[in-house]
Design a protein around this motif. Structure first.
Motif: not given
Length: 131
Positions: A79-89
């Motif tokens: 979940e943390e990795v996916k969250k970072q993936e979504k917030t990264c531009k």
């Protein structure tokens, strides 16, 4: 008395069989620096979670950690990795699929747990077959 058969040189030299000297630890850190970018980002999250789990009585140091707890930790990291993936531009790592990502997290987590468990038992010798 320990009835396991040990090589004769272990009886004479107590330092044989020790795990992770400082030089070996530096080697491991250097190897981690050479991980591909996708894995190094996941490894950071795995290490953060292991830091949180590293306390007396933690399941990480149980003789046989249970699969349910392992899956829970893998899901938290996922979940943390996916969250970072979504917030990264830009310049973000896109992972092939979720199952691949879960498998990689599991392997990295097991490796990190093994390494930390070995650090906790510095004088422990590796398992010898009973022959």
């Amino acid at each position: 008395m320990d009835y396991r058969r040990e090589p004769f040189y272990w009886q004479r030299n107590p330092l044989v069989g020790m795990h992770l000297t400082p030089a070996e630890d530096r080697d491991l850190e250097y190897a981690k620096e050479m991980y591909p970018k996708a894995f190094s980002k996941i490894q950071e999250q795995v290490e953060k979670e292991c830091d949180r789990q590293e306390f007396a009585g933690s399941m990480m140091f149980d003789e046989y950690p249970d699969r349910l707890s392992m899956r829970r930790i893998v899901n938290q990291i996922f979940e943390e990795v996916k969250k970072q993936e979504k917030t990264c531009k830009k310049n973000c790592m896109k992972y092939p699929d979720n199952q691949w990502l879960m498998d990689i997290i599991t392997v990295l987590l097991l490796n990190e747990m093994y390494r930390r468990r070995q650090k906790r038992r510095p004088g422990r010798r590796p398992y010898l077959p009973p022959w």
